[in-house]
Scaffold this motif. Structure first.
Motif, mmCIF file in Angstrom:
data_model
loop_
_atom_site.group_PDB
_atom_site.id
_atom_site.type_symbol
_atom_site.label_atom_id
_atom_site.label_comp_id
_atom_site.label_asym_id
_atom_site.label_seq_id
_atom_site.Cartn_x
_atom_site.Cartn_y
_atom_site.Cartn_z
ATOM 1 N N LEU A 19 47.798 68.521 64.265
ATOM 2 C CA LEU A 19 47.172 67.210 64.451
ATOM 3 C C LEU A 19 48.063 66.281 65.267
ATOM 4 C CD1 LEU A 19 45.622 66.580 60.899
ATOM 5 C CD2 LEU A 19 44.381 67.012 63.031
ATOM 6 N N LEU A 20 49.381 66.321 64.977
ATOM 7 C CA LEU A 20 50.329 65.475 65.695
ATOM 8 C C LEU A 20 50.382 65.839 67.175
ATOM 9 C CD1 LEU A 20 52.393 63.209 65.176
ATOM 10 C CD2 LEU A 20 54.129 64.960 64.897
ATOM 11 N N ILE A 21 50.411 67.153 67.467
ATOM 12 C CA ILE A 21 50.411 67.608 68.857
ATOM 13 C C ILE A 21 49.128 67.181 69.555
ATOM 14 C CG2 ILE A 21 50.319 69.663 70.338
ATOM 15 C CD1 ILE A 21 52.173 71.039 68.298
ATOM 16 N N ASN A 22 48.007 67.308 68.846
ATOM 17 C CA ASN A 22 46.713 66.933 69.425
ATOM 18 C C ASN A 22 46.658 65.441 69.750
ATOM 19 O OD1 ASN A 22 43.962 67.663 70.155
ATOM 20 N ND2 ASN A 22 43.337 66.416 68.411
ATOM 21 N N VAL A 23 47.182 64.631 68.815
ATOM 22 C CA VAL A 23 47.220 63.183 69.044
ATOM 23 C C VAL A 23 48.105 62.854 70.237
ATOM 24 C CG1 VAL A 23 48.042 60.993 68.095
ATOM 25 C CG2 VAL A 23 46.673 62.514 66.674
ATOM 26 N N SER A 24 49.267 63.531 70.324
ATOM 27 C CA SER A 24 50.202 63.287 71.420
ATOM 28 C C SER A 24 49.580 63.648 72.767
ATOM 29 C CB SER A 24 51.484 64.094 71.205
ATOM 30 O OG SER A 24 52.369 63.937 72.271
ATOM 31 N N VAL A 25 48.909 64.803 72.835
ATOM 32 C CA VAL A 25 48.261 65.243 74.078
ATOM 33 C C VAL A 25 47.177 64.261 74.485
ATOM 34 C CG1 VAL A 25 46.796 67.013 75.107
ATOM 35 C CG2 VAL A 25 48.804 67.679 73.774
ATOM 36 N N ASN A 26 46.340 63.865 73.509
ATOM 37 C CA ASN A 26 45.260 62.924 73.808
ATOM 38 C C ASN A 26 45.812 61.568 74.257
ATOM 39 O OD1 ASN A 26 43.221 64.751 73.235
ATOM 40 N ND2 ASN A 26 43.116 64.172 71.065
ATOM 41 N N PHE A 27 46.952 61.167 73.637
ATOM 42 C CA PHE A 27 47.566 59.887 74.003
ATOM 43 C C PHE A 27 48.052 59.918 75.441
ATOM 44 C CE2 PHE A 27 51.387 57.092 74.053
ATOM 45 C CZ PHE A 27 50.728 55.899 73.828
ATOM 46 N N ARG A 28 48.708 61.043 75.818
ATOM 47 C CA ARG A 28 49.192 61.169 77.192
ATOM 48 C C ARG A 28 48.033 61.178 78.181
ATOM 49 N NH1 ARG A 28 52.997 64.828 74.945
ATOM 50 N NH2 ARG A 28 51.759 66.614 75.611
ATOM 51 N N ARG A 29 46.948 61.889 77.801
ATOM 52 C CA ARG A 29 45.772 61.902 78.677
ATOM 53 C C ARG A 29 45.181 60.506 78.814
ATOM 54 N NH1 ARG A 29 42.792 67.269 76.146
ATOM 55 N NH2 ARG A 29 44.057 68.844 77.246
ATOM 56 N N SER A 30 45.176 59.765 77.713
ATOM 57 C CA SER A 30 44.632 58.403 77.727
ATOM 58 C C SER A 30 45.464 57.503 78.634
ATOM 59 C CB SER A 30 44.601 57.843 76.305
ATOM 60 O OG SER A 30 44.174 56.502 76.309
ATOM 61 N N ILE A 31 46.811 57.592 78.507
ATOM 62 C CA ILE A 31 47.678 56.783 79.359
ATOM 63 C C ILE A 31 47.496 57.172 80.827
ATOM 64 C CG2 ILE A 31 50.072 56.306 79.981
ATOM 65 C CD1 ILE A 31 50.838 56.475 77.121
ATOM 66 N N LYS A 32 47.410 58.479 81.096
ATOM 67 C CA LYS A 32 47.231 58.936 82.469
ATOM 68 C C LYS A 32 45.964 58.358 83.083
ATOM 69 C CE LYS A 32 46.582 63.042 85.344
ATOM 70 N NZ LYS A 32 46.457 64.518 85.365
ATOM 71 N N SER A 33 44.857 58.448 82.369
ATOM 72 C CA SER A 33 43.597 57.925 82.900
ATOM 73 C C SER A 33 43.647 56.411 83.058
ATOM 74 C CB SER A 33 42.428 58.326 81.999
ATOM 75 O OG SER A 33 42.577 57.770 80.698
ATOM 76 N N ASP A 34 44.380 55.736 82.151
ATOM 77 C CA ASP A 34 44.515 54.286 82.246
ATOM 78 C C ASP A 34 45.369 53.906 83.458
ATOM 79 O OD1 ASP A 34 43.756 51.812 81.330
ATOM 80 O OD2 ASP A 34 45.355 51.634 79.855
ATOM 81 N N ILE A 35 46.429 54.692 83.715
ATOM 82 C CA ILE A 35 47.250 54.445 84.899
ATOM 83 C C ILE A 35 46.421 54.654 86.167
ATOM 84 C CG2 ILE A 35 49.210 55.287 86.263
ATOM 85 C CD1 ILE A 35 50.620 55.942 83.627
ATOM 86 N N GLN A 36 45.614 55.709 86.186
ATOM 87 C CA GLN A 36 44.760 55.966 87.345
ATOM 88 C C GLN A 36 43.798 54.803 87.587
ATOM 89 O OE1 GLN A 36 43.254 59.744 85.903
ATOM 90 N NE2 GLN A 36 44.437 60.899 87.435
ATOM 91 N N ARG A 37 43.248 54.263 86.502
ATOM 92 C CA ARG A 37 42.371 53.092 86.623
ATOM 93 C C ARG A 37 43.157 51.897 87.152
ATOM 94 N NH1 ARG A 37 42.269 48.774 84.597
ATOM 95 N NH2 ARG A 37 43.871 49.391 83.120
ATOM 96 N N GLY A 38 44.409 51.730 86.631
ATOM 97 C CA GLY A 38 45.254 50.629 87.087
ATOM 98 C C GLY A 38 45.601 50.742 88.563
ATOM 99 N N ILE A 39 45.800 51.968 89.040
ATOM 100 C CA ILE A 39 46.081 52.189 90.465
ATOM 101 C C ILE A 39 44.864 51.786 91.297
ATOM 102 C CG2 ILE A 39 46.441 53.980 92.217
ATOM 103 C CD1 ILE A 39 48.252 55.416 90.177
ATOM 104 N N ARG A 40 43.690 52.210 90.857
ATOM 105 C CA ARG A 40 42.473 51.861 91.604
ATOM 106 C C ARG A 40 42.299 50.349 91.694
ATOM 107 N NH1 ARG A 40 40.362 56.124 88.484
ATOM 108 N NH2 ARG A 40 39.371 54.626 87.057
ATOM 109 N N ASN A 41 42.645 49.641 90.621
ATOM 110 C CA ASN A 41 42.484 48.185 90.586
ATOM 111 C C ASN A 41 43.719 47.423 91.064
ATOM 112 O OD1 ASN A 41 39.917 48.565 89.532
ATOM 113 N ND2 ASN A 41 40.626 48.442 87.400
ATOM 114 N N LYS A 42 44.740 48.166 91.509
ATOM 115 C CA LYS A 42 45.984 47.579 92.026
ATOM 116 C C LYS A 42 46.604 46.597 91.030
ATOM 117 C CE LYS A 42 44.874 48.339 96.858
ATOM 118 N NZ LYS A 42 44.761 47.779 98.224
ATOM 119 N N GLU A 43 46.824 47.113 89.809
ATOM 120 C CA GLU A 43 47.379 46.292 88.730
ATOM 121 C C GLU A 43 48.912 46.348 88.668
ATOM 122 O OE1 GLU A 43 43.434 47.014 85.884
ATOM 123 O OE2 GLU A 43 45.383 47.811 85.296
#
Length: 304
Positions: A19-43
């Motif tokens: 469960l901990l590994i799954n949460v960690s993987v999902n968290f990293r994926r979430s941050i990655k997608s959020d960074i990608q969104r931030g790049i698109r919006n030039k944040e």
């Protein structure tokens, strides 16, 4: 008799680990997608931390430190996203955006003081990548403000093979040809030998804050900092002491002939507007009052 209890504990621990590994993987994926969104919006944008003349505290330039203006969480420090950005390669796009934004901001800086420079962090892996170097050159060639008084710096903690070293030299030379100067960050903590440093021909060596912080109180570190400063002079590089936080440290750095300093004693990282408004003021009035205010340093000459 204890086996059922031990088996139950092992099963529970295994489930918890999964469960901990799954949460960690999902968290990293979430941050990655959020960074990608931030790049698109030039944040992503830069805070400026002044680099100053060690003798008088006058501003010589500034290091640009990335920040993320998140629509929900406000200003986010790099500690919370930089690892993911680097491990996913997204830092490359962020750096290109910062450079393009810096072109506009540097135009405003030049209007106030044409001698000030900006220092931007890159990684050695970026410069080894010839295609990425071409992208950097395209931006620099597009904006006249980026064609002088711009320093790229990467850390000494990165390691590379002999083949990569050749590619790194080629990338650095290509960028030199469009006006870029080079700084080695965290000097004294990494793996670069003297021959490597001579081969890469850095213009500036930035002495790691670890040596500065304890140099006043620890005799061993004091001696190491002396040797680092001597090596810098041997390599004919301008030096910047990082992490200067007290008047005593500032005085000692100056006594060693280290031309420039950076740290909270002078100024914290600040938004661009604050940096622009403070350009004409010394970073530390108390440190500069006793010294001539019109000193021209070797540090300024090194980046022109």
């Amino acid at each position: 008799m204890q086996f059922p209890y031990a088996a139950a504990i092992i099963i529970m621990l295994s489930i918890f680990t999964v469960l901990l590994i799954n949460v960690s993987v999902n968290f990293r994926r979430s941050i990655k997608s959020d960074i990608q969104r931030g790049i698109r919006n030039k944040e992503f944008y830069a805070y400026y931390q002044p680099i100053v003349n060690s003798k008088n505290g006058h501003w010589l330039g500034a290091e640009l430190l990335v920040r993320w203006l998140h629509p929900k969480h406000g200003v986010i420090s790099p500690a919370e996203f930089i690892h993911t950005a680097e491990s996913t390669g997204l830092i490359n796009t962020i750096t290109l955006q910062l450079l393009e934004r810096a072109a506009y901001e540097k135009t405003q800086i030049q209007a106030e003081n044409n001698d000030l420079y900006i220092s931007i962090n890159v990684t050695a892996s970026m410069i080894i990548n010839s295609r990425y170097v071409t992208e950097l050159i395209c931006i620099i060639s597009k904006y006249p403000s980026l064609q002088h008084n711009v320093v790229f710096e990467f850390t000494e903690r990165e390691t590379f093979s002999p083949t990569e070293l050749v590619e790194l030299k080629l990338g650095m030379q290509r960028l030199r040809e469009v006006g870029i100067k080079w700084a080695l960050d965290d000097f004294g903590t990494g793996y670069a030998g003297l021959s490597t440093l001579q081969s890469l021909r850095f213009d500036i060596l930035k002495i790691d804050r670890t040596f500065v912080a304890s140099s006043v109180t620890d005799a061993v570190t004091h001696s190491i900092l002396d040797n680092i400063a001597e090596m810098g002079h041997t390599l004919h590089c301008t030096m910047v002491a990082e992490g200067v936080e007290t008047a005593e440290q500032a005085e000692y750095v100056d006594d060693l002939g280290i031309e420039a300093s950076q740290g909270y004693f002078y100024a914290k990282p600040m938004p661009f507007d604050d940096y622009l408004s403070g350009i004409c003021k010394p970073a530390s009035a108390s440190h500069s009052e006793a010294v001539e205010t019109n000193t021209t340093t070797a540090h300024q000459q090194a980046i022109k």
